[in-house]
Motif scaffolding. Structure first.
Motif, PDB file in Angstrom:
ATOM      1  N   SER A 179      -7.769 -11.123  -7.704  1.00 48.63           N
ATOM      2  CA  SER A 179      -6.917 -10.934  -6.533  1.00 48.63           C
ATOM      3  C   SER A 179      -5.484 -10.640  -6.955  1.00 48.63           C
ATOM      4  CB  SER A 179      -6.970 -12.179  -5.647  1.00 48.63           C
ATOM      5  OG  SER A 179      -6.180 -12.010  -4.497  1.00 48.63           O
ATOM      6  N   ARG A 180      -5.011 -11.343  -7.958  1.00 48.00           N
ATOM      7  CA  ARG A 180      -3.639 -11.126  -8.430  1.00 48.00           C
ATOM      8  C   ARG A 180      -3.493  -9.729  -9.026  1.00 48.00           C
ATOM      9  NH1 ARG A 180      -0.788 -12.191 -13.419  1.00 48.00           N
ATOM     10  NH2 ARG A 180       1.431 -12.478 -13.003  1.00 48.00           N
ATOM     11  N   LEU A 181      -4.471  -9.290  -9.803  1.00 45.79           N
ATOM     12  CA  LEU A 181      -4.420  -7.948 -10.399  1.00 45.79           C
ATOM     13  C   LEU A 181      -4.360  -6.873  -9.319  1.00 45.79           C
ATOM     14  CD1 LEU A 181      -7.016  -8.408 -13.283  1.00 45.79           C
ATOM     15  CD2 LEU A 181      -4.602  -7.827 -13.584  1.00 45.79           C
ATOM     16  N   ILE A 182      -5.203  -7.035  -8.290  1.00 43.41           N
ATOM     17  CA  ILE A 182      -5.226  -6.058  -7.208  1.00 43.41           C
ATOM     18  C   ILE A 182      -3.899  -6.070  -6.455  1.00 43.41           C
ATOM     19  CG2 ILE A 182      -6.353  -5.375  -5.063  1.00 43.41           C
ATOM     20  CD1 ILE A 182      -8.932  -6.673  -6.149  1.00 43.41           C
ATOM     21  N   SER A 183      -3.410  -7.257  -6.145  1.00 40.75           N
ATOM     22  CA  SER A 183      -2.160  -7.372  -5.400  1.00 40.75           C
ATOM     23  C   SER A 183      -0.981  -6.801  -6.179  1.00 40.75           C
ATOM     24  CB  SER A 183      -1.881  -8.834  -5.053  1.00 40.75           C
ATOM     25  OG  SER A 183      -2.856  -9.339  -4.164  1.00 40.75           O
ATOM     26  N   ASP A 184      -1.036  -6.907  -7.505  1.00 41.06           N
ATOM     27  CA  ASP A 184       0.040  -6.376  -8.343  1.00 41.06           C
ATOM     28  C   ASP A 184      -0.066  -4.870  -8.554  1.00 41.06           C
ATOM     29  OD1 ASP A 184       1.165  -8.843  -8.583  1.00 41.06           O
ATOM     30  OD2 ASP A 184       0.397  -9.262 -10.589  1.00 41.06           O
ATOM     31  N   GLY A 185      -1.122  -4.248  -8.019  1.00 39.30           N
ATOM     32  CA  GLY A 185      -1.277  -2.810  -8.163  1.00 39.30           C
ATOM     33  C   GLY A 185      -1.902  -2.382  -9.476  1.00 39.30           C
ATOM     34  N   SER A 186      -2.484  -3.333 -10.227  1.00 40.39           N
ATOM     35  CA  SER A 186      -3.136  -2.980 -11.490  1.00 40.39           C
ATOM     36  C   SER A 186      -4.483  -2.321 -11.236  1.00 40.39           C
ATOM     37  CB  SER A 186      -3.347  -4.242 -12.342  1.00 40.39           C
ATOM     38  OG  SER A 186      -2.129  -4.880 -12.623  1.00 40.39           O
TER      39      SER A 186
END
Length: 288
Positions: A125-132
């Motif tokens: 979720s963090r990766l997706i939210s960060d645009g990675s």
């Protein structure tokens, strides 16, 4: 030193306080739809500083088309200075949690463990939210909840519409066996073609920069995932392995009842017996 992935209790904000945060963020980032701002706030557990950092990063990023694909909104291109960044943060009234803040989202998935999302789900979720760019290799027997888990994560982060659909983010070799009437008919002699079909679709989407990309196959053996790992590495994707945490994931009898393609219990039991444990690091070692 606290781990960057530390999860602490979420601040208990009232709906009125949440609406106030949304209003102020909307005033500042007025080109981002309110529903997308709310989803962003929820994924960062209403930590305003993290939300602003993400939005400013999206503002200043040269390639913001990828953020549009992620459903983060059409954010106007501006050059935001350090001073302006501080001023923006001072504009919004913050109420941090008493023991810190939580900035990793929990996946609302009733089919999976009711205690909340796993550490891996939170990291994804963090990766997706960060645009990675991230590729998630799902693993598990038929009926264990892989598709539901992927669908829930995608729907949390992507605004699905006529332009962006689940099939742009979730890829299964089983898709090959659906005809034009959306009826499923499996043929053992076409299995190699089905895998080639899926690998080709994944490669095309990875080359175009779509994210997240879920590989929704059983992936019982590690070698089954190697072709996707190669695609991910060649296109600069972070790689995660994700398994459902349903209570029945290791019960061949229950899995036979739940899986939509009527895979029998004896075949599922063979899959469970042959399941090969391994990590992303193990896969990367083979691909290097």
């Amino acid at each position: 030193m606290q781990s960057p992935y530390h999860i602490s209790k979420t601040a208990q904000l009232s709906e009125e306080e949440k609406q106030n945060i949304l209003k102020q963020l909307t005033d500042i980032f007025n080109c981002v739809p309110c529903d997308q701002l709310r989803r962003l706030c929820e994924s960062h557990s209403w930590n305003v500083e993290r939300c602003i950092d993400f939005l400013i990063k999206a503002n200043n990023q040269d390639d913001y088309e990828n953020h549009r694909k992620l459903g983060s909104g059409a954010i106007p291109k501006q050059n935001i200075s350090v001073g302006e960044r501080a001023a923006i943060k001072d504009t919004v009234q913050k109420r941090p949690a008493s023991d810190g803040y939580t900035y990793l989202s929990g996946i609302n998935n009733n089919q999976n463990n009711s205690s909340g999302s796993s550490f891996v789900e939170q990291r994804i979720s963090r990766l997706i939210s960060d645009g990675s760019k991230v590729m998630i290799l799902l693993r598990g027997a038929p009926g264990s909840g892989k598709s539901c888990l992927a669908k829930n994560i995608v729907e949390q982060h992507v605004e699905l519409n006529d332009q962006y659909m689940l099939r742009d983010f979730i890829f299964s070799s089983d898709d090959f066996f659906y005809n034009n009437s959306n009826r499923y008919k499996w043929h053992a002699n076409l299995l190699d073609q089905a895998h080639e079909f899926n690998q080709r679709r994944v490669a095309e989407h990875a080359q175009a920069g779509w994210s997240p990309i879920f590989i929704d196959n059983t992936n019982i053996k590690l070698w089954e995932m190697l072709v996707y790992v190669k695609i991910a590495v060649e296109n600069g994707y972070a790689i995660e392995i994700l398994e459902p945490r349903t209570s029945w994931k290791n019960s061949a009898y229950k899995l036979a009842l739940k899986n939509k393609h009527r895979v029998p219990a004896d075949k599922i039991q063979t899959m469970l017996n042959n399941f090969e444990k391994g990590s992303v690091q193990d896969l990367l070692k083979v691909n290097i």
